[in-house]
Design a protein around this motif. Structure first.
Motif, PDB file in Angstrom:
ATOM      1  N   ARG A 166      45.359 -36.165 -28.591  1.00 50.21           N
ATOM      2  CA  ARG A 166      45.199 -35.305 -29.767  1.00 50.21           C
ATOM      3  C   ARG A 166      45.176 -33.837 -29.377  1.00 50.21           C
ATOM      4  O   ARG A 166      45.661 -32.984 -30.113  1.00 50.21           O
ATOM      5  N   GLN A 167      44.608 -33.523 -28.223  1.00 46.40           N
ATOM      6  CA  GLN A 167      44.425 -32.131 -27.852  1.00 46.40           C
ATOM      7  C   GLN A 167      45.657 -31.521 -27.186  1.00 46.40           C
ATOM      8  O   GLN A 167      46.098 -30.444 -27.563  1.00 46.40           O
ATOM      9  N   GLY A 168      46.170 -32.198 -26.170  1.00 45.62           N
ATOM     10  CA  GLY A 168      47.280 -31.628 -25.423  1.00 45.62           C
ATOM     11  C   GLY A 168      46.888 -30.376 -24.671  1.00 45.62           C
ATOM     12  O   GLY A 168      47.663 -29.417 -24.578  1.00 45.62           O
ATOM     13  N   ALA A 169      45.664 -30.357 -24.128  1.00 43.06           N
ATOM     14  CA  ALA A 169      45.178 -29.203 -23.385  1.00 43.06           C
ATOM     15  C   ALA A 169      46.009 -29.004 -22.125  1.00 43.06           C
ATOM     16  O   ALA A 169      46.629 -29.946 -21.616  1.00 43.06           O
ATOM     17  N   PRO A 170      46.057 -27.793 -21.588  1.00 38.49           N
ATOM     18  CA  PRO A 170      46.867 -27.530 -20.396  1.00 38.49           C
ATOM     19  C   PRO A 170      46.566 -28.457 -19.230  1.00 38.49           C
ATOM     20  O   PRO A 170      47.487 -28.911 -18.542  1.00 38.49           O
ATOM     21  N   GLU A 171      45.273 -28.761 -18.996  1.00 40.83           N
ATOM     22  CA  GLU A 171      44.930 -29.638 -17.880  1.00 40.83           C
ATOM     23  C   GLU A 171      45.399 -31.071 -18.122  1.00 40.83           C
ATOM     24  O   GLU A 171      45.646 -31.825 -17.178  1.00 40.83           O
ATOM     25  N   GLN A 172      45.546 -31.465 -19.385  1.00 41.34           N
ATOM     26  CA  GLN A 172      46.069 -32.787 -19.699  1.00 41.34           C
ATOM     27  C   GLN A 172      47.579 -32.839 -19.482  1.00 41.34           C
ATOM     28  O   GLN A 172      48.096 -33.788 -18.885  1.00 41.34           O
ATOM     29  N   ARG A 173      48.263 -31.851 -19.955  1.00 33.12           N
ATOM     30  CA  ARG A 173      49.715 -31.808 -19.779  1.00 33.12           C
ATOM     31  C   ARG A 173      50.101 -31.708 -18.306  1.00 33.12           C
ATOM     32  O   ARG A 173      51.144 -32.228 -17.885  1.00 33.12           O
ATOM     33  N   ALA A 174      49.254 -31.028 -17.513  1.00 34.93           N
ATOM     34  CA  ALA A 174      49.597 -30.759 -16.121  1.00 34.93           C
ATOM     35  C   ALA A 174      49.712 -32.025 -15.283  1.00 34.93           C
ATOM     36  O   ALA A 174      50.432 -32.036 -14.274  1.00 34.93           O
ATOM     37  N   VAL A 175      49.009 -33.102 -15.661  1.00 36.22           N
ATOM     38  CA  VAL A 175      49.031 -34.319 -14.840  1.00 36.22           C
ATOM     39  C   VAL A 175      50.166 -35.260 -15.230  1.00 36.22           C
ATOM     40  O   VAL A 175      50.329 -36.317 -14.612  1.00 36.22           O
ATOM     41  N   ASP A 177      54.406 -36.017 -16.541  1.00 31.04           N
ATOM     42  CA  ASP A 177      55.795 -35.548 -16.457  1.00 31.04           C
ATOM     43  C   ASP A 177      56.283 -35.018 -17.794  1.00 31.04           C
ATOM     44  O   ASP A 177      57.143 -34.140 -17.846  1.00 31.04           O
ATOM     45  N   ALA A 178      55.747 -35.588 -18.865  1.00 30.50           N
ATOM     46  CA  ALA A 178      56.114 -35.165 -20.215  1.00 30.50           C
ATOM     47  C   ALA A 178      54.919 -35.406 -21.114  1.00 30.50           C
ATOM     48  O   ALA A 178      53.996 -36.150 -20.763  1.00 30.50           O
ATOM     49  N   PHE A 179      54.941 -34.786 -22.289  1.00 25.83           N
ATOM     50  CA  PHE A 179      53.825 -34.909 -23.212  1.00 25.83           C
ATOM     51  C   PHE A 179      54.358 -35.126 -24.619  1.00 25.83           C
ATOM     52  O   PHE A 179      55.377 -34.547 -25.018  1.00 25.83           O
ATOM     53  N   VAL A 180      53.647 -35.983 -25.369  1.00 27.29           N
ATOM     54  CA  VAL A 180      53.989 -36.213 -26.767  1.00 27.29           C
ATOM     55  C   VAL A 180      52.699 -36.117 -27.580  1.00 27.29           C
ATOM     56  O   VAL A 180      51.662 -36.643 -27.167  1.00 27.29           O
ATOM     57  N   PRO A 181      52.702 -35.423 -28.702  1.00 30.48           N
ATOM     58  CA  PRO A 181      51.480 -35.328 -29.519  1.00 30.48           C
ATOM     59  C   PRO A 181      51.121 -36.676 -30.124  1.00 30.48           C
ATOM     60  O   PRO A 181      51.967 -37.567 -30.276  1.00 30.48           O
ATOM     61  N   ALA A 182      49.852 -36.808 -30.491  1.00 28.41           N
ATOM     62  CA  ALA A 182      49.344 -38.097 -30.963  1.00 28.41           C
ATOM     63  C   ALA A 182      50.113 -38.632 -32.161  1.00 28.41           C
ATOM     64  O   ALA A 182      50.331 -39.845 -32.276  1.00 28.41           O
ATOM     65  N   GLU A 183      50.542 -37.758 -33.049  1.00 27.89           N
ATOM     66  CA  GLU A 183      51.222 -38.225 -34.258  1.00 27.89           C
ATOM     67  C   GLU A 183      52.647 -38.710 -33.988  1.00 27.89           C
ATOM     68  O   GLU A 183      53.270 -39.312 -34.866  1.00 27.89           O
ATOM     69  N   ALA A 184      53.158 -38.497 -32.775  1.00 30.64           N
ATOM     70  CA  ALA A 184      54.550 -38.861 -32.491  1.00 30.64           C
ATOM     71  C   ALA A 184      54.677 -39.906 -31.388  1.00 30.64           C
ATOM     72  O   ALA A 184      55.777 -40.111 -30.850  1.00 30.64           O
ATOM     73  N   TRP A 185      53.588 -40.615 -31.083  1.00 29.89           N
ATOM     74  CA  TRP A 185      53.630 -41.521 -29.940  1.00 29.89           C
ATOM     75  C   TRP A 185      54.626 -42.663 -30.125  1.00 29.89           C
ATOM     76  O   TRP A 185      55.246 -43.115 -29.161  1.00 29.89           O
ATOM     77  N   ARG A 186      54.814 -43.108 -31.345  1.00 31.01           N
ATOM     78  CA  ARG A 186      55.750 -44.218 -31.568  1.00 31.01           C
ATOM     79  C   ARG A 186      57.207 -43.805 -31.294  1.00 31.01           C
ATOM     80  O   ARG A 186      58.037 -44.660 -30.979  1.00 31.01           O
TER      81      ARG A 186
END
Length: 315
Positions: A166-175, A177-186
């Protein structure tokens, strides 16, 4: 007064002595049962543990702070605590252990260890198994402490990690290869042959991994849950396993736990561990040390660590 309400752990004598050294002799009580917890609640300013928390709340007018021994707080009376202004702090210590367990489950599926153990129990030297491949791309839902501990371990095996939170904080994205917001996981499921759940159970996530989500994964995908059982539609998962739609699944949580004769226990490609992901040899000692440090901060008027805000900690 401090009221300890242990569940699967018992406080060490040394821990109780150190707590008493902080608050005074006779001001630390260990509840042996629910009735004892309710009796002691009248004087409790601090509660450690949550075994009888719902029952004691109406009897604890002086309560200011609850230190739960759990990482997840979705089963606690959050609204009641918030309404009374009681501070709630969770246990943030076991993320590494849970991450290692998730990785162990993944490797056990890939290397077909259940089949090898079954052959061993039968005294049979089995023919070589057709090993599964490591997932190429895993969707890791939940990037709290567990997700952040697990992502580098997966990437160390050459697995591409798509993180989701839900947050997508920088430290979360850093670990990741790619990131998807919670509403788009499917949206990313078709490109993923692995799905690992490490997020809290909240109304928005109940049953999120349903038949449609499982069908959306790449064929033969592996599914692992080290979070809460309610995140997955279990009948849909078993149907996907039996049909071969997904290649394997591993669950550290079941709710409810089915009886011994239930077909779940005999589902090919399924590993079940009895909610042990967080357990490790230093678990009690680490929690006792953390609690003592928290108490020192509380008595000195300093901010407490791992404080739960409204809605619970974000994944």
């Amino acid at each position: 007064m401090i009221l300890l309400m242990p569940g699967n752990w018992q406080p060490s004598p040394e821990h109780l002595q150190r707590l008493e050294a902080r608050v005074g002799a006779g001001r630390v009580v260990v509840a042996e049962d629910e009735a004892g917890a309710i009796r002691a609640a009248a004087a409790a300013e601090v509660i450690v543990g949550h075994r009888y928390l719902r029952q004691v709340l109406p009897h604890a007018p002086r309560l200011a702070w609850v230190q739960t021994s759990a990482a997840g707080v979705d089963q606690l009376p959050l609204a009641d605590l918030a309404a009374r202004g009681v501070v709630l702090t969770r246990n943030p210590l076991n993320s590494d252990s849970i991450a290692v367990h998730a990785l162990a489950l993944l490797l056990a599926l890939v290397r077909r260890l259940p089949e090898a153990l079954e052959a061993q129990s039968e005294g049979r030297w089995a023919a070589p198994f057709a090993m599964r491949s490591l997932p190429r791309r895993v969707l890791l839902v939940g990037l709290g402490g567990i997700g952040q501990a697990l992502a580098p371990r997966l990437r160390g095996l050459g697995i591409q990690v798509v993180g989701c939170s839900r947050q997508g904080a920088p430290e979360q994205r850093a670990v990741c290869d790619a990131f998807v917001p919670a509403e788009a996981w499917r949206d990313v499921l078709p490109s993923c042959d692995g799905l690992i759940l490490a997020l809290p159970l909240v109304p928005q996530t109940v049953g999120m991994v349903d038949a449609q989500a499982l069908a959306g994964l790449a064929p033969g995908a592996l599914v692992i849950n080290v979070a809460r059982a309610g995140l997955i539609d279990t009948p849909a998962l078993l149907a996907a396993l039996r049909s071969g739609q997904i290649g394997g699944a591993a669950l550290d949580v079941l709710d409810p736990v089915p009886p011994p004769g239930d077909g779940l226990w005999r589902t090919p490609g399924l590993i079940v561990t009895p909610k042990v992901a967080a357990w490790h040899p230093d678990m009690r000692r680490n929690f006792e040390t953390f609690t003592e440090q928290q108490l020192a901060r509380h008595l000195e008027g300093l901010p407490l660590e791992a404080r739960v805000v409204a809605g619970g900690p974000s994944p």
